[in-house]
Design a protein around this motif. Structure first.
Motif, mmCIF file in Angstrom:
data_model
loop_
_atom_site.group_PDB
_atom_site.id
_atom_site.type_symbol
_atom_site.label_atom_id
_atom_site.label_comp_id
_atom_site.label_asym_id
_atom_site.label_seq_id
_atom_site.Cartn_x
_atom_site.Cartn_y
_atom_site.Cartn_z
ATOM 1 N N MET A 117 0.816 -1.214 0.000
ATOM 2 C CA MET A 117 0.000 0.000 0.000
ATOM 3 C C MET A 117 0.847 1.260 0.000
ATOM 4 S SD MET A 117 -3.135 -0.894 2.538
ATOM 5 C CE MET A 117 -3.726 0.780 2.747
ATOM 6 N N ASN A 139 -0.025 0.949 -6.099
ATOM 7 C CA ASN A 139 -0.591 2.165 -6.692
ATOM 8 C C ASN A 139 0.322 2.831 -7.709
ATOM 9 O OD1 ASN A 139 -3.224 2.592 -5.370
ATOM 10 N ND2 ASN A 139 -1.948 2.430 -3.537
ATOM 11 N N ASP A 140 1.591 2.460 -7.711
ATOM 12 C CA ASP A 140 2.507 3.095 -8.659
ATOM 13 C C ASP A 140 2.459 2.455 -10.034
ATOM 14 O OD1 ASP A 140 3.059 4.552 -6.475
ATOM 15 O OD2 ASP A 140 5.225 4.240 -6.465
ATOM 16 N N PRO A 193 4.444 3.730 -0.679
ATOM 17 C CA PRO A 193 5.155 4.201 -1.871
ATOM 18 C C PRO A 193 5.880 3.036 -2.548
ATOM 19 C CG PRO A 193 5.616 5.621 0.008
ATOM 20 C CD PRO A 193 4.834 4.457 0.532
ATOM 21 N N GLY A 194 5.820 3.003 -3.861
ATOM 22 C CA GLY A 194 6.471 1.930 -4.592
ATOM 23 C C GLY A 194 5.611 0.691 -4.724
ATOM 24 N N GLY A 195 4.447 0.693 -4.094
ATOM 25 C CA GLY A 195 3.585 -0.481 -4.128
ATOM 26 C C GLY A 195 2.638 -0.496 -5.311
#
Ligand code: SF4
Ligand code: SF4
Ligand code: FES
Lengths: 272, 275
Positions: B228, B234-235, B230-232
C-alpha cells in the motif's frame, strides 16, 4: 521489513493515490459529461421545439437557456469551488505521478503502451487546455483571446463563437488555431476520462480477469465515443455559428425578460 | 504469446551456412563506460544466442580484426527456466538461451544487437545484478510461513481451480522481463531507495500467489501493508507491457487487479475496524 507497521506517510500515499483516481471520476468526470451535454445543445438544440420554429433560434436559444439555468443554480460558487479544488488536486498529483514514468513505446509499441503514454500526454495537454478555457471564458482574461472577445453569460453562444473564431466577423488565422486547440483539447480530455475510467476499475480491483477488463473496456469505449460525439457536436456548433445572427437571437431573448444592465450595454455595443 | 511477432518472421527458410553479426553493448564493470563491439559468428542450424556467445568467448575478435576480452554473460538452465540469461535483444527484453538465430537472423550478414537489461546494474557486459528483485520478493514475504518446532499437521485443502491458478503464478522465474519493459519501473542505483521505488509486476504477482495459499494467507495483511505504501501497487500505471513480455505468460495484469482489489478491501476494513 515487510511486516513493518504503517507509518502515517504510507497511509498518506495510498489515500492520495486513491483520491486521485476517485476525483477523476467524481466530480471531474461527472462534470465533464454534464458540461459536454450542455454545450452540445448548440447542435442538438434543433430538436427543442419549445424554442421556436427557427433552427438557429432553437440552437442558440436552448444553449442560452442552459447557461442561464446553470448561472441561476443556488450553490454555484460551491460547485465551482469543488471543481477547482478537484481539478487542481488531480492535475498537480497527476503531473507528479506522470513524471515517475518513462514511456517506452519505441521499444515496446503495444497498443496498451500507447494507451498508457497517451493518458499522460492527454493529461498535460488537458491541463493547458482547461487553463486556457477557464482563464478566457470564466476569469475574463480576454487578452488571451484573439480579437479580445469577452465571453458574456447573456450572449453565451455568440460571444463563445467569436472567441473561438477569432473575431465577431468570423474566422481569423488565430481563430482557426483556437478552434483547433479546442478540438484537440476536448478530444484528449474525453480520451483521458474514458481511459482513466477503464484503468480505475483495475486500480480499485473491480475488473480482475482479462475478459472482465475487456468487457469493461467496451463500456468505457462506448461511453467515450458518446462523449466524443457530444464534444465534436459542440465544437462544430460553435465553430460554424454566425456571430451576428446568434447575438440577435440572444438579444431578443433578453429583451423579453429582465436583462442585467451590463448585458444590456453589451447588447447595445454589439447591435448598434 | 511473448514472441509471437518473431515467430511470424520465421517464414523465409533460413540460409544454412551463413555468418551473422552480433553487435554487443559492452561494459568492463560497475560504473565503467559502455561501448559497442561487433563480432561475426558462423551459424549452424539450431544456434541460439548463448551458443553464439560461446563462440565469441572462444574467438574474441571484432569485425575489424581487433582482439578483445571475451564477452561476459549469465546463464543457467539453458531451457528458459532459470531466467538468468535475460537480456535485451534487438531492443526487446527476453531470454537469450531460447532465442533462436534462425528466427532473428535468417540471412547472411543479418545483425543482432545484444544489450544488458537497462533497469538493473551491470556487473559486466551482458551480466546484470537482479538483487533488487530478490529484495522485493522479501518485501512482500513471498513465502509460506511454516517455520516452527512442532508438527503443523496437514495443509489446508485447495480446489483444483485454485491450484491451477496458483500454478501458473508459481512459474515465475524472477527473470526481470516484466520490470525491464515496465515504463513505471526505473533503474535505482541507490539501494536505500529500492523500498520506495515501484516494485514492478513480478513481486506483485508473487504476493497474490502466496495470499491465495491456504497457509501463506497468514501473512496476507503484512503483504498488503507493504504494497500500500510508496512503490507499491498504486505506482503501477497500467501500461500492461509486463504481461506481454512475460515468457511464462503469467497473467500479470490480472494479478495486479487482484492485488488492487485486496488492497481496496484491506484499506476499508482497516478504516472501519481501526486495525
Ligand atoms: S513475472 Fe514473468 S517476466 Fe516477470 S519475472 Fe516472472 S517470469 Fe519473468
Ligand atoms: S501494468 Fe503496471 S507493472 Fe505492468 S508494465 Fe504497466 S505499469 Fe508496469
Ligand atoms: S539460461 Fe535459464 S532461462 Fe536462459
Amino acid at each position: 521489513m515487510a511486516t513493518q507497521k504503517n507509518s502515517p506517510l504510507r497511509q498518506h500515499h495510498f489515500l492520495l493515490r486513491r483520491l486521485h483516481s476517485l476525483s477523476g471520476i467524481v466530480p471531474i468526470g461527472v462534470f465533464l459529461i454534464l458540461h459536454l451535454t450542455t454545450n452540445a445543445t448548440i447542435l442538438w438544440g434543433v430538436l427543442n421545439s419549445r424554442a421556436g420554429s427557427d433552427m438557429l433560434a432553437r440552437r442558440v436559444g436552448t444553449f442560452q437557456e442552459e447557461v442561464s439555468f446553470i448561472n441561476g443554480l443556488p450553490a454555484l460558487l460551491l460547485i465551482e469551488l469543488t471543481l477547482w479544488i478537484s481539478l487542481g488536486f488531480h492535475s498537480i498529483l497527476g503531473v507528479y505521478y506522470a513524471f515517475s514514468g518513462r514511456p517506452n513505446v519505441r521499444e515496446y509499441p503495444y497498443p496498451d503502451n500507447w494507451r498508457y503514454t497517451l493518458q499522460r500526454v492527454s493529461g498535460y495537454v488537458g491541463i493547458l487546455f482547461i487553463f486556457y478555457h477557464v482563464a478566457t471564458l470564466r476569469w475574463g482574461w480576454s487578452f488571451l483571446v484573439p480579437g479580445g472577445t469577452q465571453w458574456s453569460h447573456n450572449f453565451a453562444a455568440s460571444t463563445l463563437a467569436a472567441a473561438m473564431q477569432g473575431s465577431e466577423q468570423g474566422y481569423t488565422v488565430a481563430g482557426i488555431a483556437v478552434s483547433l486547440f479546442y478540438f484537440v483539447g476536448v478530444s484528449l480530455l474525453v480520451y483521458h476520462f474514458a481511459n482513466g475510467l477503464w484503468t480505475a476499475a483495475i486500480t480499485w480491483g473491480l475488473t480482475i480477469s482479462e475478459q472482465a477488463q475487456k468487457r469493461w473496456g467496451f463500456v468505457c469505449a462506448g461511453l467515450g465515443a458518446g462523449m466524443m460525439l457530444l464534444a465534436w457536436a459542440s465544437i462544430i456548433g460553435f465553430a460554424t455559428l454566425d456571430y451576428d445572427a446568434a447575438a440577435e437571437i440572444e438579444g431578443a431573448m433578453h429583451s423579453e425578460t429582465n436583462i442585467p444592465a451590463a448585458a444590456q450595454s453589451h447588447a447595445d455595443n454589439t447591435n448598434p | 504469446m511473448a514472441h509471437a511477432s518473431t515467430i511470424k518472421n520465421f517464414k523465409n527458410t533460413p540460409k544454412p551456412d551463413r555468418t551473422v553479426q552480433f553487435r554487443i553493448k559492452r561494459c568492463d564493470g560497475p560504473g565503467q563506460p559502455s561501448r559497442y563491439e561487433s563480432f561475426n559468428v558462423p551459424i549452424e542450424s539450431g544456434s541460439n544466442v548463448i551458443s553464439c556467445l560461446q563462440y565469441i568467448a572462444a574467438n574474441p575478435i571484432t569485425v575489424t580484426g581487433q582482439k578483445t576480452t571475451p564477452v561476459v554473460w549469465d546463464a543457467g538452465c539453458l531451457e528458459e527456466i532459470c531466467g538468468a540469461c535475460t537480456m535485451v535483444i534487438n531492443g526487446k527484453v527476453r531470454q537469450s538461451c531460447s532465442c533462436l538465430i534462425d528466427e532473428y537472423a535468417p540471412h547472411e550478414g543479418d545483425v543482432i544487437t545484444l544489450e544488458p537489461m537497462s533497469k538493473f546494474p551491470v556487473v559486466r557486459d551482458l551480466w546484470v545484478d537482479r538483487q533488487r528483485l530478490f529484495e522485493s520478493l522479501e518485501k512482500v514475504s513471498a513465502w509460506v510461513p511454516i517455520d516452527g518446532s512442532y508438527d503443523l499437521g496437514p495443509g489446508p485443502q485447495e480446489t483444483p481451480q485454485q491450484s491451477e491458478m496458483r500454478y501458473t503464478l508459481s512459474t515465475c522465474m524472477s527473470c526481470g522481463c516484466c520490470l525491464e519493459a515496465c515504463p513505471q519501473y526505473q533503474k535505482e542505483d541507490d539501494a536505500s531507495s529500492w523500498d520506495t521505488s515501484f516494485i514492478g509486476a513480478a513481486p506483485l504477482s508473487q504476493a497474490r500467489l502466496f495470499n491465495e495459499h491456504g497457509t501463506g494467507r497468514q501473512l496476507k495483511g503484512a503483504r498488503l501493508d507493504a504494497l500500500m505504501g510508496p512503490g507499491g501497487i498504486n505506482d503501477c500505471g497500467n501500461a500492461q507491457n509486463c504481461v506481454k513480455v512475460c515468457p511464462k505468460e503469467i497473467p500479470l495484469t490480472e494479478s495486479i487487479a487482484a492485488v488492487g482489489r485486496a488492497v481496496t478491501i484491506h484499506s476499508f476494513t482497516r478504516f472501519f475496524t481501526g486495525k
